[in-house]
Design a protein around this motif. Structure first.
Motif: not given
Length: 528
Positions: A162-182
């Motif tokens: 809601e503050t504009g941070i994208d969801y990320n399903d894999d922090f160790n993939g192509a892109e680290q940026a975003g919010a998600g579960f570790y």
């Protein structure tokens, strides 16, 4: 005096990896661990790791008073047990950013770019869910999704979006940026430390000799080369062991420089001051200290929905019974289930990491408010502050002087302030706002001036327990080890752990330390 092909000092994140690879290659190894065995259930049950911190299974290091933190002492617990810090950490599996490793390569560490280390990460990993270019599925290290996820963790993820941070399903993939579960180093509801994975795979081998409660007092050096170690057992008996090939020091960002200094390897002026014969004048030993620094943002919840109180009374009994019977529920959580990586400076890559805890958390010398709440913990991913580690005397039992120098640069305090401001916005986003009664810290007001937030950062700053850089890898005169982790000017001696990082990686340090252990074993075995 017993002799071995290799001696490994420290059974931590990197040390257990090295031992596994050497034993499987048919080499005899003596593994010396200063701490106890990892035989307490609080290590292996994921959610109970906080009960291990501050006990005999951790080194309870303290910094000298920190000018950047209003003169306070900071606490830096590290693992003192089989598995090292991989047995006492929050189990978060993060590798860092590709740019981190490319920067190592470009700073005089050939062979350490992202394209060089990614295959090593994959080789170590047995990922429960992910595969392909970025992930391995057949390695010793078990990486999985947490089975239990707290409602406040989900609320944080929605609020972050809601503050504009994208969801990320894999922090160790192509892109680290975003919010998600570790993802975490867990399997079947249990911690997957390097002791429970790498070391367990070779523990019964006749090629392995393992001693716990064995404090290394120094290296044996002959003609300037490593030829063995001196170590003290818990009963006070001092023993020595010889090595036919190499000694590998893997005692962590604080422990490894101490072993070198006590052995006469380090700044000549410091060694001479304590009457330690100078074997090799290496000014870089103990320099370049770095750590991740965080400052919590607290929100009190309207209803009793956080983890507060779940370790007491009937709730604790219920959680324990569920875990014992079905290996499910709250105790399978690593507690720090969710988080984010955010670019707060506009640099094009995340400079702040968030660790989110569905409870109010304090520090070793500061209890949190005893109410229900959530902690949003921003940390500075690439600190520019540098500190030093030095001896206080020549007694191996004396703690080191850790002049961490955290938050010494304006860039670091500016980054932490931006991280706190981001967390305050997330706390006020709709998905969290409907659950939060008020912000407890830094303050209840929607708008706080910069000086109030900066003072909060300095007063509440704490480390994320990632001490690194004190035996820096490089090709210049101040580097301690070369690109193959060999101590410069000291044959038959290597260092392999977070201490060799030229610069701190952008994230948690356990996975990179495992990778460093893998690379060390590769370098050794490539010699034949």
């Amino acid at each position: 005096m017993n002799s071995y092909d290799y001696i490994v000092v420290g059974a931590g994140s990197a040390g257990c990896v090295i031992v596994n690879r050497l034993i499987r290659a048919g080499k005899s190894v003596l593994l010396l661990e200063a701490g106890h065995a990892d035989n307490t259930p609080f290590i292996h049950i994921p959610a109970t790791f906080v009960r291990v911190l501050g006990t005999k299974r951790t080194w309870n290091y303290k910094t000298e008073p920190e000018p950047g933190a209003n003169g306070r002492v900071m606490h830096v617990p590290q693992g003192k047990t089989l598995g090292g810090s991989s047995s006492v950490n929050a189990m978060i599996y993060i590798r860092g950013q590709a740019e981190d490793y490319d920067a190592w390569r470009d700073a005089g560490c050939p062979g350490w770019g992202y394209e060089d280390v990614l295959p090593v990460f994959r080789r170590s990993e047995a990922n429960q869910r992910l595969a392909g270019f970025y992930h391995g599925t057949d390695g010793p290290l078990r990486v999985s999704d947490t089975h239990y996820r707290h409602p406040l963790s989900y609320a944080f993820l929605r609020a972050a979006q809601e503050t504009g941070i994208d969801y990320n399903d894999d922090f160790n993939g192509a892109e680290q940026a975003g919010a998600g579960f570790y993802q975490t180093t867990t399997f079947n509801g249990r911690r997957g430390s390097t002791a429970a994975t790498f070391l367990a795979g070779v523990k019964s081998s006749p090629l392995l000799t393992l001693h716990t409660q064995a404090m290394v007092e120094g290296l044996i050096l002959e003609n300037g080369a490593a030829s063995g170690v001196l170590y003290r057992h818990a009963n006070g008996e001092v023993k020595s062991a010889r090595v036919r090939e190499e000694v590998i020091v893997s005692s962590g960002g604080i422990g490894s420089p101490k072993v070198l200094l006590l052995s006469g390897i380090g700044p000549a002026e410091q060694l001479s001051r304590f009457g330690i014969p100078v074997i090799r004048d290496l000014p870089g030993v103990g320099e370049n200290f770095q750590d991740h620094i965080s400052a919590s943002v607290y929100g009190a919840t309207k209803d009793p929905i956080s983890l507060f109180g779940n370790d007491k009374g009937l709730r604790a009994a219920r959680n324990g019974l569920q875990y014992l019977l079905w290996r499910t529920g709250l105790l399978t959580s690593n507690v720090v289930e969710s988080g984010a990586f955010v670019d707060t400076s506009g640099s094009g890559r995340p400079d702040v990491q968030l660790h989110v805890v569905p409870a109010l958390v304090g520090d070793a010398d500061r209890a949190p408010p005893q109410i229900h709440g959530i902690s949003l913990n921003p940390c500075v991913l690439r600190p520019t502050s540098r500190g030093t580690i030095s001896l206080k005397d020549r007694d191996p039992a004396t703690p080191l002087a850790i002049h961490a120098n955290n938050l010494a640069t304006q860039q670091d305090i500016d980054t932490l302030v931006r991280g706190v401001e981001l967390c305050r916005r997330i706390l006020r986003a709709p998905s969290l706002k409907k659950l939060i009664a008020k912000e407890l810290a830094p303050g209840e007001a929607d708008i706080l001036d910069r000086s109030a937030i900066e003072n909060h950062c300095r007063q509440f700053a704490k480390t994320v327990f990632h001490p690194s850089g004190t035996c820096r890898m490089g090709s210049d005169d101040n580097a301690v080890v070369d690109a193959k982790l060999r101590v410069r000017g000291v044959p038959r001696l290597r260092v392999a752990d977070a201490s060799v990082m030229p610069t701190l990686v952008s994230g948690n340090t356990n996975a990179p330390s495992i990778m460093i252990g893998e690379r060390c074993a590769d370098f050794i075995l490539a010699q034949g």
